[in-house]
Design a protein around this motif. Structure first.
Motif, mmCIF file in Angstrom:
data_model
loop_
_atom_site.group_PDB
_atom_site.id
_atom_site.type_symbol
_atom_site.label_atom_id
_atom_site.label_comp_id
_atom_site.label_asym_id
_atom_site.label_seq_id
_atom_site.Cartn_x
_atom_site.Cartn_y
_atom_site.Cartn_z
ATOM 1 N N HIS A 1 29.175 29.664 -53.604
ATOM 2 C CA HIS A 1 27.914 30.260 -53.152
ATOM 3 C C HIS A 1 28.091 31.218 -51.976
ATOM 4 O O HIS A 1 27.094 31.656 -51.395
ATOM 5 C CB HIS A 1 26.935 29.149 -52.742
ATOM 6 C CG HIS A 1 26.640 28.194 -53.853
ATOM 7 N ND1 HIS A 1 25.865 28.521 -54.939
ATOM 8 C CD2 HIS A 1 27.035 26.898 -54.042
ATOM 9 C CE1 HIS A 1 25.776 27.485 -55.759
ATOM 10 N NE2 HIS A 1 26.481 26.492 -55.242
ATOM 11 N N THR A 2 29.323 31.580 -51.662
ATOM 12 C CA THR A 2 29.552 32.425 -50.488
ATOM 13 C C THR A 2 29.962 33.854 -50.842
ATOM 14 O O THR A 2 30.250 34.645 -49.939
ATOM 15 C CB THR A 2 30.652 31.795 -49.606
ATOM 16 O OG1 THR A 2 31.799 31.510 -50.420
ATOM 17 C CG2 THR A 2 30.160 30.523 -48.954
ATOM 18 N N GLN B 1 26.660 37.306 -51.258
ATOM 19 C CA GLN B 1 26.219 38.136 -50.131
ATOM 20 C C GLN B 1 27.177 39.293 -49.872
ATOM 21 O O GLN B 1 26.780 40.313 -49.302
ATOM 22 C CB GLN B 1 26.070 37.283 -48.861
ATOM 23 C CG GLN B 1 24.955 36.253 -48.912
ATOM 24 C CD GLN B 1 25.395 34.975 -49.607
ATOM 25 O OE1 GLN B 1 26.568 34.812 -49.960
ATOM 26 N NE2 GLN B 1 24.461 34.059 -49.808
ATOM 27 N N GLY C 1 21.466 36.101 -45.608
ATOM 28 C CA GLY C 1 21.511 35.157 -46.710
ATOM 29 C C GLY C 1 22.028 33.810 -46.251
ATOM 30 O O GLY C 1 22.058 33.510 -45.050
ATOM 31 N N MET C 2 22.454 32.988 -47.199
ATOM 32 C CA MET C 2 22.911 31.647 -46.872
ATOM 33 C C MET C 2 24.299 31.639 -46.238
ATOM 34 O O MET C 2 24.659 30.708 -45.534
ATOM 35 C CB MET C 2 22.923 30.789 -48.144
ATOM 36 C CG MET C 2 21.555 30.615 -48.782
ATOM 37 S SD MET C 2 20.360 29.819 -47.678
ATOM 38 C CE MET C 2 21.117 28.200 -47.503
ATOM 39 N N ASN C 3 25.094 32.669 -46.493
ATOM 40 C CA ASN C 3 26.439 32.743 -45.927
ATOM 41 C C ASN C 3 26.350 33.329 -44.519
ATOM 42 O O ASN C 3 26.133 34.534 -44.347
ATOM 43 C CB ASN C 3 27.335 33.592 -46.830
ATOM 44 C CG ASN C 3 28.776 33.633 -46.346
ATOM 45 O OD1 ASN C 3 29.126 33.074 -45.306
ATOM 46 N ND2 ASN C 3 29.619 34.321 -47.106
ATOM 47 N N GLN C 4 26.557 32.510 -43.520
ATOM 48 C CA GLN C 4 26.448 32.964 -42.140
ATOM 49 C C GLN C 4 27.581 33.891 -41.726
ATOM 50 O O GLN C 4 27.473 34.600 -40.723
ATOM 51 C CB GLN C 4 26.423 31.742 -41.206
ATOM 52 C CG GLN C 4 25.242 30.815 -41.446
ATOM 53 C CD GLN C 4 23.912 31.511 -41.187
ATOM 54 O OE1 GLN C 4 23.795 32.325 -40.285
ATOM 55 N NE2 GLN C 4 22.902 31.172 -41.984
ATOM 56 N N HIS D 1 19.076 28.513 -59.172
ATOM 57 C CA HIS D 1 19.452 29.266 -57.968
ATOM 58 C C HIS D 1 19.916 30.672 -58.332
ATOM 59 O O HIS D 1 19.940 31.568 -57.483
ATOM 60 C CB HIS D 1 20.555 28.522 -57.195
ATOM 61 C CG HIS D 1 21.872 28.473 -57.908
ATOM 62 N ND1 HIS D 1 22.843 29.429 -57.750
ATOM 63 C CD2 HIS D 1 22.373 27.569 -58.782
ATOM 64 C CE1 HIS D 1 23.897 29.125 -58.489
ATOM 65 N NE2 HIS D 1 23.630 27.999 -59.138
ATOM 66 N N LEU E 1 17.475 33.515 -57.512
ATOM 67 C CA LEU E 1 17.604 34.135 -56.186
ATOM 68 C C LEU E 1 18.700 35.189 -56.187
ATOM 69 O O LEU E 1 18.574 36.248 -55.551
ATOM 70 C CB LEU E 1 17.893 33.063 -55.141
ATOM 71 C CG LEU E 1 16.835 31.971 -54.949
ATOM 72 C CD1 LEU E 1 17.339 30.911 -53.969
ATOM 73 C CD2 LEU E 1 15.537 32.582 -54.444
ATOM 74 N N ARG E 2 19.782 34.913 -56.896
ATOM 75 C CA ARG E 2 20.879 35.874 -56.966
ATOM 76 C C ARG E 2 20.425 37.161 -57.664
ATOM 77 O O ARG E 2 20.760 38.263 -57.221
ATOM 78 C CB ARG E 2 22.058 35.270 -57.726
ATOM 79 C CG ARG E 2 22.777 34.133 -56.989
ATOM 80 C CD ARG E 2 23.888 33.577 -57.860
ATOM 81 N NE ARG E 2 24.759 32.667 -57.141
ATOM 82 C CZ ARG E 2 25.840 32.098 -57.683
ATOM 83 N NH1 ARG E 2 26.148 32.361 -58.946
ATOM 84 N NH2 ARG E 2 26.592 31.282 -56.970
ATOM 85 N N ARG F 1 18.401 39.258 -55.417
ATOM 86 C CA ARG F 1 19.278 39.949 -54.471
ATOM 87 C C ARG F 1 19.959 41.141 -55.140
ATOM 88 O O ARG F 1 20.074 42.220 -54.546
ATOM 89 C CB ARG F 1 20.321 38.970 -53.923
ATOM 90 C CG ARG F 1 21.447 39.620 -53.134
ATOM 91 C CD ARG F 1 22.377 38.603 -52.540
ATOM 92 N NE ARG F 1 21.819 38.038 -51.324
ATOM 93 C CZ ARG F 1 22.006 38.523 -50.108
ATOM 94 N NH1 ARG F 1 22.752 39.613 -49.939
ATOM 95 N NH2 ARG F 1 21.489 37.942 -49.052
#
Length: 435
Positions: free
Chosen positions: A247-248, A251, A260-263, A327, A330-331, A334
């Protein structure tokens, strides 16, 4: 006596010329009226256009009619005769057939596309006054600027809106509340995000310069996975396990001006977007990333110029995965946003239309349908295309009383137009049967 005979001959010649001119005029008059009648029928409905298209082309080639209507000066001559007559007036006998002169062939004018004409007519209708929506409409959404005529969309004053009396807490109310929440997010995207939020995000990435562009040029790996762009394209294509459960990466493959979720991924800056759009290598790699994810979803890119997509050979298995792992909705949102930001806005509408057709017409992807209507459609930057997509969705939606993605006033006009076209189609079929 000679003078009298000469006068009589002149009179006969004059009357003969008048009769010939009369016969020419009368010969053109029925044909002109017939062509005008055919043109009226062609303009009447799209059904009749398609039905009589072969016959019309034959009549045009037979008579030389160009589709121009007669004016006050009398019937119009065919193109070739009119050109020859004009050449004779200007003293060019070689172009009138004398001395063996050859007339240069005129380029053929391409026939008009009926579907394109219909779309242009719809665009004009949507910009007309009758499509203006008042904020007291039952399904008015202040974050949806689809029906505004201004080219530059304005931010809504949500707090000062006059909200209509909401209906009972039924399914329609639930769907509208979800749409309104989604519309706020899509409104921020289409309007390049509020400045105060953009300023806060930019403070977090000030330490790094063009990280997304450097990644797409192959100079920097993604974080935290440490994978370069070419490794994604070469080693991850068809690796559905990694694409599903890691999931990283999304982004990095499809960066946005929002976090996004990947900081450890960086958001796009305005300067980075401008540099990206000028770089052919970065744009080509983005297209490969798009094809990578389309294959993962069971879709293939048919036309790189228009962005048209269709089912891939593995669509059944991939559709099943898409239904079971929401999920990915959401992708896809994006991906659509990134396409609009980084130079491929014309790819948005074909992909959204594909999902609308699969969910509302073919009955596939039931767990994707809400995301298509709430998010995918409203990610399309082109307002005219967005209107067409919403109209397509409304006409294909089963429970029209639960359709909340368009003001009620416009829905009523579409229903009336659809009923009128259906009636005209029935009448056209009856006319054909009688022939």
């Amino acid at each position: 006596m000679k003078v009298k005979r000469s006068s009589t001959s002149a009179t006969r010649r004059g009357s003969g010329c008048s009769r010939r001119r009369s016969r020419v005029t009368m010969s053109w008059l029925p044909r002109d009226r017939l062509c005008s009648a055919v043109a009226w029928l062609l303009r009447r409905t799209l059904f009749i256009r398609r039905l009589f298209a072969p016959m019309t082309r034959y009549l045009r080639s037979l008579t030389g009619w160009t589709g121009e209507r007669s004016g006050e000066d009398g019937p119009q001559l065919p193109d070739q005769q009119a050109d020859l007559l004009e050449a004779g007036r200007q003293g060019r006998p070689e172009e009138c057939g004398g001395s063996g002169g050859q007339r240069e062939a005129k380029p053929r004018v391409p026939e008009e596309d009926p579907e394109q004409e219909e779309e242009e007519q719809e665009d004009e209708e949507c910009d007309s006054e009758q499509y203006r929506v008042d904020n007291t409409d039952e399904l008015y959404c202040g974050y949806d600027s689809t029906w505004e005529t201004e080219q530059t969309e304005e931010s809504p004053a949500a707090s000062s809106q006059i909200r209509p009396q909401r209906w009972n807490q039924d399914m329609s109310s639930y769907k509208f509340n979800r749409f309104e929440n989604a519309a706020r997010d899509m409104h921020n995207y289409r309007h390049d995000y509020p400045s105060q939020i953009r300023q806060r995000w930019n403070q977090n990435i000030a330490f790094d310069y063009n990280p997304n562009l450097e990644f797409y040029l192959g100079n920097k790996p993604s974080l935290p996975d440490g994978i370069y762009i070419h490794d994604f394209h070469n080693e991850w294509f068809g690796n559905y396990t990694n694409l599903e459960y890691v999931h990283t990466f999304i982004q990095w493959l499809f960066p946005l001006r929002e976090p996004g979720m990947n900081q450890e991924a960086s958001i796009l800056t305005r300067e980075e977007i401008e540099a990206f759009l000028r770089n052919d290598t970065a744009r080509a790699n983005l297209l490969k990333s798009y094809e990578l994810m389309l294959d993962f979803y069971g879709i293939e890119l048919c036309d790189k110029k228009t962005g048209k997509v269709s089912r891939a050979s593995n669509w059944k298995d991939r559709f099943c995965n898409l239904n079971n792992h929401t999920h990915n909705n959401l992708r896809i949102t994006r991906i659509l946003k990134c396409l609009g930001t980084l130079g491929f806005p014309h790819y948005q509408a074909p992909l959204v239309h594909f999902f609308l057709k699969e969910t509302l017409v073919n009955g596939e992807l039931p767990d994707v349908k809400d995301s298509v209507l709430n998010y995918f459609v409203f990610a399309v930057l082109d307002k005219k295309q967005r209107r067409r997509l919403i109209k397509f969705a409304y006409l294909k939606y089963d429970r029209k009383d639960e359709f909340v993605w368009c003001p009620r006033k416009i829905q009523m006009m579409w229903s009336a137009q659809s009923a009128s076209k259906s009636q005209e189609g029935v009448e056209g079929e009856n006319d054909v049967k009688m022939l």
